[in-house]
Structures are given as C-alpha cells and as structure tokens.
Design a protein around this motif. Structure first.
Motif, mmCIF file in Angstrom:
data_model
loop_
_atom_site.group_PDB
_atom_site.id
_atom_site.type_symbol
_atom_site.label_atom_id
_atom_site.label_comp_id
_atom_site.label_asym_id
_atom_site.label_seq_id
_atom_site.Cartn_x
_atom_site.Cartn_y
_atom_site.Cartn_z
ATOM 1 N N ALA A 1 44.303 47.616 40.000
ATOM 2 C CA ALA A 1 44.701 46.465 40.797
ATOM 3 C C ALA A 1 45.163 45.305 39.927
ATOM 4 O O ALA A 1 44.396 44.400 39.636
ATOM 5 C CB ALA A 1 43.563 46.039 41.704
ATOM 6 N N VAL A 2 46.400 45.350 39.505
ATOM 7 C CA VAL A 2 46.993 44.223 38.786
ATOM 8 C C VAL A 2 47.213 43.116 39.808
ATOM 9 O O VAL A 2 47.682 43.381 40.918
ATOM 10 C CB VAL A 2 48.340 44.634 38.144
ATOM 11 N N PRO A 3 46.854 41.869 39.457
ATOM 12 C CA PRO A 3 47.047 40.769 40.414
ATOM 13 C C PRO A 3 48.494 40.712 40.910
ATOM 14 O O PRO A 3 49.436 40.924 40.149
ATOM 15 C CB PRO A 3 46.706 39.518 39.599
ATOM 16 N N ALA A 4 48.651 40.433 42.194
ATOM 17 C CA ALA A 4 49.971 40.427 42.812
ATOM 18 C C ALA A 4 50.824 39.226 42.397
ATOM 19 O O ALA A 4 52.049 39.309 42.354
ATOM 20 C CB ALA A 4 49.827 40.445 44.328
ATOM 21 N N ASP A 5 50.177 38.096 42.099
ATOM 22 C CA ASP A 5 50.912 36.888 41.729
ATOM 23 C C ASP A 5 49.995 35.955 40.940
ATOM 24 O O ASP A 5 48.827 36.276 40.709
ATOM 25 C CB ASP A 5 51.466 36.196 42.976
ATOM 26 N N LYS A 6 50.546 34.802 40.561
ATOM 27 C CA LYS A 6 49.767 33.845 39.768
ATOM 28 C C LYS A 6 48.512 33.388 40.485
ATOM 29 O O LYS A 6 47.456 33.232 39.871
ATOM 30 C CB LYS A 6 50.624 32.624 39.409
ATOM 31 N N GLU B 1 47.729 33.842 30.357
ATOM 32 C CA GLU B 1 48.548 34.970 30.803
ATOM 33 C C GLU B 1 48.915 34.814 32.278
ATOM 34 O O GLU B 1 50.048 35.116 32.666
ATOM 35 C CB GLU B 1 47.809 36.290 30.555
ATOM 36 N N CYS B 2 47.994 34.326 33.085
ATOM 37 C CA CYS B 2 48.298 34.067 34.496
ATOM 38 C C CYS B 2 49.407 33.023 34.610
ATOM 39 O O CYS B 2 50.371 33.207 35.359
ATOM 40 C CB CYS B 2 47.059 33.576 35.241
ATOM 41 N N LYS B 3 49.239 31.940 33.842
ATOM 42 C CA LYS B 3 50.218 30.848 33.883
ATOM 43 C C LYS B 3 51.610 31.333 33.465
ATOM 44 O O LYS B 3 52.612 30.924 34.042
ATOM 45 C CB LYS B 3 49.759 29.721 32.961
ATOM 46 N N ASP B 4 51.649 32.239 32.485
ATOM 47 C CA ASP B 4 52.926 32.747 31.975
ATOM 48 C C ASP B 4 53.441 33.955 32.757
ATOM 49 O O ASP B 4 54.414 34.585 32.345
ATOM 50 C CB ASP B 4 52.785 33.124 30.498
ATOM 51 N N ASP B 5 52.781 34.285 33.870
ATOM 52 C CA ASP B 5 53.182 35.400 34.729
ATOM 53 C C ASP B 5 53.087 36.755 34.026
ATOM 54 O O ASP B 5 53.816 37.682 34.348
ATOM 55 C CB ASP B 5 54.593 35.187 35.263
ATOM 56 N N LEU C 1 51.006 39.290 34.268
ATOM 57 C CA LEU C 1 49.937 39.769 35.141
ATOM 58 C C LEU C 1 49.295 41.064 34.648
ATOM 59 O O LEU C 1 48.084 41.247 34.793
ATOM 60 C CB LEU C 1 50.460 39.918 36.566
ATOM 61 N N VAL C 2 50.081 41.950 34.060
ATOM 62 C CA VAL C 2 49.517 43.193 33.523
ATOM 63 C C VAL C 2 48.600 42.871 32.349
ATOM 64 O O VAL C 2 47.505 43.427 32.220
ATOM 65 C CB VAL C 2 50.641 44.176 33.120
ATOM 66 N N ASP C 3 49.049 41.948 31.478
ATOM 67 C CA ASP C 3 48.222 41.526 30.346
ATOM 68 C C ASP C 3 46.939 40.856 30.835
ATOM 69 O O ASP C 3 45.852 41.088 30.291
ATOM 70 C CB ASP C 3 48.984 40.561 29.443
ATOM 71 N N ALA C 4 47.066 40.023 31.866
ATOM 72 C CA ALA C 4 45.895 39.332 32.423
ATOM 73 C C ALA C 4 44.895 40.327 32.990
ATOM 74 O O ALA C 4 43.681 40.149 32.850
ATOM 75 C CB ALA C 4 46.329 38.334 33.497
ATOM 76 N N ASP C 5 45.397 41.387 33.597
ATOM 77 C CA ASP C 5 44.507 42.412 34.132
ATOM 78 C C ASP C 5 43.745 43.109 33.005
ATOM 79 O O ASP C 5 42.548 43.349 33.114
ATOM 80 C CB ASP C 5 45.304 43.436 34.943
ATOM 81 N N ALA C 6 44.430 43.397 31.907
ATOM 82 C CA ALA C 6 43.771 44.018 30.755
ATOM 83 C C ALA C 6 42.720 43.075 30.174
ATOM 84 O O ALA C 6 41.621 43.502 29.806
ATOM 85 C CB ALA C 6 44.804 44.393 29.701
ATOM 86 N N THR C 7 43.047 41.788 30.110
ATOM 87 C CA THR C 7 42.097 40.802 29.602
ATOM 88 C C THR C 7 40.892 40.680 30.534
ATOM 89 O O THR C 7 39.757 40.528 30.078
ATOM 90 C CB THR C 7 42.785 39.438 29.403
#
Length: 87
Positions: free
Chosen positions: A22-27, A64-68, A70-76
C-alpha cells in the motif's frame, strides 16, 4: 506512474494483490501515515538511540512525502516500523 502500473501487472501475474503493498495514494495520505507512525512511536517507551533513529527516519519520510516520492516514503515507513520494533 508507469513503473507502478508495470509493478502491479507483475504482481498480478504472480497472484499477489497490489493492495498488499500500500504505497500512499497522494501527499495527504503520505503525511497521514507519517503522523500515525509518529503517534505510534510516541506511545512507546523507546531507548534514546531508538527514538533518535525513529525521528531521523520520520523526518526523511516527511521530506519524501513533500517531494512526492511516495514509493520512497513507503519504504521509509517500513524502516520506521522496524525501528519502533527495535529491529
């Protein structure tokens, strides 16, 4: 975007549901996930080194969220979960 579609097709061919990843859909969803992890961490009694690691990872995730990214943010987010669990 194209990478996500290809990844979803590859998972489907293996019989794995893309919803399992479940990668976040948006910021907004990304920031909500970061907030929920921060809340979860705050309710734990973390050792100082563990808390520092969690804070560092949460800052990285928020960027990572701020920079869009989202895949990286999910890994983090997964790294944050591991850090909270002491792994």
């Amino acid at each position: 975007m194209m990478k996500r579609v290809v990844f979803a097709i590859a998972l489907a061919s293996l019989g794995v549901s893309p919803a399992a990843f479940a990668v976040p859909a948006d910021k907004e969803a990304c920031n909500k996930a970061a907030f929920e992890l921060a809340d979860k961490a705050s309710k734990q009694k973390l050792a100082e080194a563990q808390a520092t690691k969690v804070d560092t990872l949460l800052s990285k995730m928020e960027d990572e969220c701020k920079d869009d990214k989202l895949v990286d943010a999910d890994a983090t987010a997964k790294q944050v979960e591991d850090a909270i669990a002491g792994k």
